[in-house]
Motif scaffolding. Sequence first.
Motif, PDB file in Angstrom:
ATOM      1  N   ARG A 133     -36.189   5.566 -20.379  1.00 12.51           N
ATOM      2  CA  ARG A 133     -36.844   6.746 -19.818  1.00 12.51           C
ATOM      3  C   ARG A 133     -38.280   6.445 -19.381  1.00 12.51           C
ATOM      4  O   ARG A 133     -38.722   6.903 -18.328  1.00 12.51           O
ATOM      5  CB  ARG A 133     -36.842   7.875 -20.855  1.00 12.51           C
ATOM      6  CG  ARG A 133     -37.397   9.199 -20.322  1.00 12.51           C
ATOM      7  CD  ARG A 133     -37.251  10.301 -21.345  1.00 12.51           C
ATOM      8  NE  ARG A 133     -37.973  10.019 -22.569  1.00 12.51           N
ATOM      9  CZ  ARG A 133     -37.405   9.778 -23.738  1.00 12.51           C
ATOM     10  NH1 ARG A 133     -36.088   9.750 -23.836  1.00 12.51           N
ATOM     11  NH2 ARG A 133     -38.124   9.531 -24.819  1.00 12.51           N
ATOM     12  N   SER A 134     -39.009   5.687 -20.175  1.00 17.65           N
ATOM     13  CA  SER A 134     -40.426   5.452 -19.854  1.00 17.65           C
ATOM     14  C   SER A 134     -40.626   4.293 -18.876  1.00 17.65           C
ATOM     15  O   SER A 134     -41.650   4.239 -18.191  1.00 17.65           O
ATOM     16  CB  SER A 134     -41.212   5.181 -21.147  1.00 17.65           C
ATOM     17  OG  SER A 134     -40.668   4.072 -21.843  1.00 17.65           O
ATOM     18  N   HIS A 135     -39.670   3.364 -18.807  1.00 21.12           N
ATOM     19  CA  HIS A 135     -39.790   2.227 -17.899  1.00 21.12           C
ATOM     20  C   HIS A 135     -38.662   2.242 -16.875  1.00 21.12           C
ATOM     21  O   HIS A 135     -38.154   1.177 -16.488  1.00 21.12           O
ATOM     22  CB  HIS A 135     -39.760   0.916 -18.695  1.00 21.12           C
ATOM     23  CG  HIS A 135     -40.865   0.784 -19.701  1.00 21.12           C
ATOM     24  ND1 HIS A 135     -42.107   0.270 -19.391  1.00 21.12           N
ATOM     25  CD2 HIS A 135     -40.927   1.115 -21.019  1.00 21.12           C
ATOM     26  CE1 HIS A 135     -42.876   0.278 -20.467  1.00 21.12           C
ATOM     27  NE2 HIS A 135     -42.187   0.781 -21.470  1.00 21.12           N
ATOM     28  N   TRP A 136     -38.286   3.399 -16.417  1.00 23.08           N
ATOM     29  CA  TRP A 136     -37.141   3.520 -15.525  1.00 23.08           C
ATOM     30  C   TRP A 136     -37.400   2.859 -14.168  1.00 23.08           C
ATOM     31  O   TRP A 136     -36.473   2.393 -13.507  1.00 23.08           O
ATOM     32  CB  TRP A 136     -36.777   4.990 -15.328  1.00 23.08           C
ATOM     33  CG  TRP A 136     -37.835   5.805 -14.635  1.00 23.08           C
ATOM     34  CD1 TRP A 136     -38.848   6.492 -15.227  1.00 23.08           C
ATOM     35  CD2 TRP A 136     -37.963   6.021 -13.227  1.00 23.08           C
ATOM     36  NE1 TRP A 136     -39.622   7.118 -14.282  1.00 23.08           N
ATOM     37  CE2 TRP A 136     -39.097   6.858 -13.036  1.00 23.08           C
ATOM     38  CE3 TRP A 136     -37.251   5.609 -12.117  1.00 23.08           C
ATOM     39  CZ2 TRP A 136     -39.516   7.264 -11.775  1.00 23.08           C
ATOM     40  CZ3 TRP A 136     -37.667   6.012 -10.856  1.00 23.08           C
ATOM     41  CH2 TRP A 136     -38.771   6.832 -10.702  1.00 23.08           C
ATOM     42  N   THR A 208     -33.697  -7.584 -21.044  1.00 23.42           N
ATOM     43  CA  THR A 208     -34.207  -8.093 -22.317  1.00 23.42           C
ATOM     44  C   THR A 208     -35.699  -8.344 -22.258  1.00 23.42           C
ATOM     45  O   THR A 208     -36.443  -8.015 -23.197  1.00 23.42           O
ATOM     46  CB  THR A 208     -33.462  -9.382 -22.694  1.00 23.42           C
ATOM     47  OG1 THR A 208     -32.071  -9.099 -22.874  1.00 23.42           O
ATOM     48  CG2 THR A 208     -34.006  -9.965 -23.992  1.00 23.42           C
ATOM     49  N   MET A 209     -36.177  -8.908 -21.166  1.00 19.79           N
ATOM     50  CA  MET A 209     -37.610  -9.157 -21.026  1.00 19.79           C
ATOM     51  C   MET A 209     -38.403  -7.849 -20.950  1.00 19.79           C
ATOM     52  O   MET A 209     -39.499  -7.742 -21.507  1.00 19.79           O
ATOM     53  CB  MET A 209     -37.865 -10.003 -19.773  1.00 19.79           C
ATOM     54  CG  MET A 209     -37.277 -11.393 -19.852  1.00 19.79           C
ATOM     55  SD  MET A 209     -37.888 -12.248 -21.324  1.00 19.79           S
ATOM     56  CE  MET A 209     -36.955 -13.772 -21.226  1.00 19.79           C
ATOM     57  N   ILE A 210     -37.848  -6.859 -20.268  1.00 25.14           N
ATOM     58  CA  ILE A 210     -38.538  -5.565 -20.187  1.00 25.14           C
ATOM     59  C   ILE A 210     -38.618  -4.913 -21.567  1.00 25.14           C
ATOM     60  O   ILE A 210     -39.658  -4.363 -21.960  1.00 25.14           O
ATOM     61  CB  ILE A 210     -37.821  -4.656 -19.180  1.00 25.14           C
ATOM     62  CG1 ILE A 210     -37.943  -5.240 -17.769  1.00 25.14           C
ATOM     63  CG2 ILE A 210     -38.402  -3.249 -19.204  1.00 25.14           C
ATOM     64  CD1 ILE A 210     -37.163  -4.482 -16.725  1.00 25.14           C
ATOM     65  N   PHE A 211     -37.548  -4.987 -22.341  1.00 22.78           N
ATOM     66  CA  PHE A 211     -37.553  -4.403 -23.675  1.00 22.78           C
ATOM     67  C   PHE A 211     -38.516  -5.138 -24.595  1.00 22.78           C
ATOM     68  O   PHE A 211     -39.166  -4.513 -25.450  1.00 22.78           O
ATOM     69  CB  PHE A 211     -36.143  -4.423 -24.265  1.00 22.78           C
ATOM     70  CG  PHE A 211     -35.353  -3.174 -24.008  1.00 22.78           C
ATOM     71  CD1 PHE A 211     -35.283  -2.165 -24.948  1.00 22.78           C
ATOM     72  CD2 PHE A 211     -34.686  -3.004 -22.801  1.00 22.78           C
ATOM     73  CE1 PHE A 211     -34.558  -1.018 -24.713  1.00 22.78           C
ATOM     74  CE2 PHE A 211     -33.960  -1.855 -22.546  1.00 22.78           C
ATOM     75  CZ  PHE A 211     -33.895  -0.857 -23.506  1.00 22.78           C
ATOM     76  N   SER A 212     -38.607  -6.455 -24.462  1.00 20.91           N
ATOM     77  CA  SER A 212     -39.504  -7.206 -25.337  1.00 20.91           C
ATOM     78  C   SER A 212     -40.955  -6.793 -25.124  1.00 20.91           C
ATOM     79  O   SER A 212     -41.755  -6.796 -26.069  1.00 20.91           O
ATOM     80  CB  SER A 212     -39.340  -8.705 -25.086  1.00 20.91           C
ATOM     81  OG  SER A 212     -39.803  -9.054 -23.795  1.00 20.91           O
ATOM     82  N   GLN A 218     -46.261  -2.538 -23.576  1.00 19.61           N
ATOM     83  CA  GLN A 218     -46.692  -3.099 -22.302  1.00 19.61           C
ATOM     84  C   GLN A 218     -45.628  -2.842 -21.242  1.00 19.61           C
ATOM     85  O   GLN A 218     -44.434  -2.860 -21.529  1.00 19.61           O
ATOM     86  CB  GLN A 218     -46.931  -4.608 -22.433  1.00 19.61           C
ATOM     87  CG  GLN A 218     -47.977  -4.970 -23.475  1.00 19.61           C
ATOM     88  CD  GLN A 218     -48.055  -6.468 -23.695  1.00 19.61           C
ATOM     89  OE1 GLN A 218     -47.319  -7.232 -23.071  1.00 19.61           O
ATOM     90  NE2 GLN A 218     -48.950  -6.888 -24.578  1.00 19.61           N
ATOM     91  N   GLY A 219     -46.066  -2.608 -20.030  1.00 18.88           N
ATOM     92  CA  GLY A 219     -45.156  -2.426 -18.915  1.00 18.88           C
ATOM     93  C   GLY A 219     -44.751  -3.757 -18.313  1.00 18.88           C
ATOM     94  O   GLY A 219     -45.346  -4.803 -18.577  1.00 18.88           O
ATOM     95  N   SER A 220     -43.715  -3.736 -17.498  1.00 16.80           N
ATOM     96  CA  SER A 220     -43.221  -4.949 -16.869  1.00 16.80           C
ATOM     97  C   SER A 220     -42.633  -4.587 -15.515  1.00 16.80           C
ATOM     98  O   SER A 220     -41.840  -3.649 -15.409  1.00 16.80           O
ATOM     99  CB  SER A 220     -42.160  -5.624 -17.746  1.00 16.80           C
ATOM    100  OG  SER A 220     -41.684  -6.806 -17.143  1.00 16.80           O
ATOM    101  N   THR A 221     -43.008  -5.316 -14.507  1.00 22.45           N
ATOM    102  CA  THR A 221     -42.462  -5.086 -13.176  1.00 22.45           C
ATOM    103  C   THR A 221     -41.156  -5.859 -13.014  1.00 22.45           C
ATOM    104  O   THR A 221     -40.828  -6.749 -13.813  1.00 22.45           O
ATOM    105  CB  THR A 221     -43.461  -5.525 -12.102  1.00 22.45           C
ATOM    106  OG1 THR A 221     -43.689  -6.933 -12.230  1.00 22.45           O
ATOM    107  CG2 THR A 221     -44.785  -4.785 -12.272  1.00 22.45           C
ATOM    108  N   ILE A 222     -40.436  -5.538 -11.947  1.00 21.74           N
ATOM    109  CA  ILE A 222     -39.176  -6.236 -11.686  1.00 21.74           C
ATOM    110  C   ILE A 222     -39.435  -7.709 -11.389  1.00 21.74           C
ATOM    111  O   ILE A 222     -38.709  -8.592 -11.872  1.00 21.74           O
ATOM    112  CB  ILE A 222     -38.439  -5.553 -10.523  1.00 21.74           C
ATOM    113  CG1 ILE A 222     -38.072  -4.108 -10.906  1.00 21.74           C
ATOM    114  CG2 ILE A 222     -37.192  -6.333 -10.139  1.00 21.74           C
ATOM    115  CD1 ILE A 222     -37.409  -3.330  -9.785  1.00 21.74           C
TER     116      ILE A 222
END
Length: 428
Positions: A133-136, A208-212, A218-222
Amino acid sequence: MNDSPGWAVPGPSPSDGERPGASDGQGGTDGAPPQPSQPAGGQKWSAEQPPPGEWSSPGAPQAPKPPQQQPQQPRPGPGWGSYGGPQGPEGGRYGYPGGPGQWGKPPAAKPGVIPLRPLDLGEILDGAVATVRSHWRSVLPITLVVATVVQVISVLVQKYALADLAVTTDPEASLQDLLDTLGGAMTALVANGFIQLIGTIIATAMVTMIFSRAVLGQGSTIGQAWREARPRLLHLLGLTLLMGLGGAALVVVLLLPGILLRNIGLGLVGGLAAVPLLIWLGIKFSLASPALMLEKAGVITSLRRSSRLVRGSWWRIFGITALTGLITAFVSAVIVYPLTALGLAIGLADGGVSGLENGTAATGWAPLILAAVGAVIAQTITMPIQAGVTVLLYVDQRIRREALDLELARAAGLENYGSDPAAPPTGG
């Protein structure tokens, strides 16, 4: 651990501040107030001194002393008890929520989607959903693209490779015709399954990288997720193929005695024995994927890591994994089945009842496209939740066994985390 792309953010070690109760040069140890010095000449003060402000001249009549009242101790707040904590004043004990004999859980830092302490079922599921939900903006486009590509290829395979494999009721069909039909169907299904495997591996690695990073807040871009996941894709493919081939070899070994002896009963016993063994091995090595991605371990090393982390918690991990599978299967069914039924209804309206007999009702464009649309929506939603639960189970097991919460707090930039001796422990 320090090489893990998910939480290898450099950060200061917890500072070694002064412990509470250390001597400061002005009083005694353990936080005791300084004792008043004795007067000169060795004379001691009387043990009964009048209260301040009530001194009188010598010979004056003394007023009766009011009865002394004991100071009322403050009542502990809700969730705090009298057992399990360090010794406090008046012989009592400090408590904290979640301590021995307490209700609730100890407070824990929460820099990201989960608190840094051992997790329960609700927190694992909530962490997976909260991340989606927060990193959709990073999660859903990945799964949407992968699911769309897989389903487009699946539709083309079913339309042009399986459409000619119509169900026949001709009793005089030759064995060669049946073998050709079966071989064509298997080839198309294997090709379709391989495409789905590649798409699932890519989506799982990036998610997996986004969840880590979501665990650290911390946020993560594609693009960032792709750069971190790309070096591990071949390893993850090798791990997936090794587990698949190992499961197939186990089934063949258990079925082989019945096949060689031409004994149907023995073959059934082998097949029934293969089911629990496959489930046991699947849970035993279920954490190998996040171990391979986040620890940059090899294929065999990640299998060993998963085996060690699961040891002693097999039933718990099995229950959480099975419940997650049931939830995602229910969500998928709610989305896919209505669209599939609508597509079949359109196919029957075009081809009539004869479409069911020759199999063309299910291979028309309308049934295939509507079923594919439902599968794309379902996979876009359920794929990251399943991958996220696996990652959070991996994090939870490492917190319980290896105090990973200290490393995560350091990577998240939390100051002095875990350095207070009076704080409740967070490791398992």
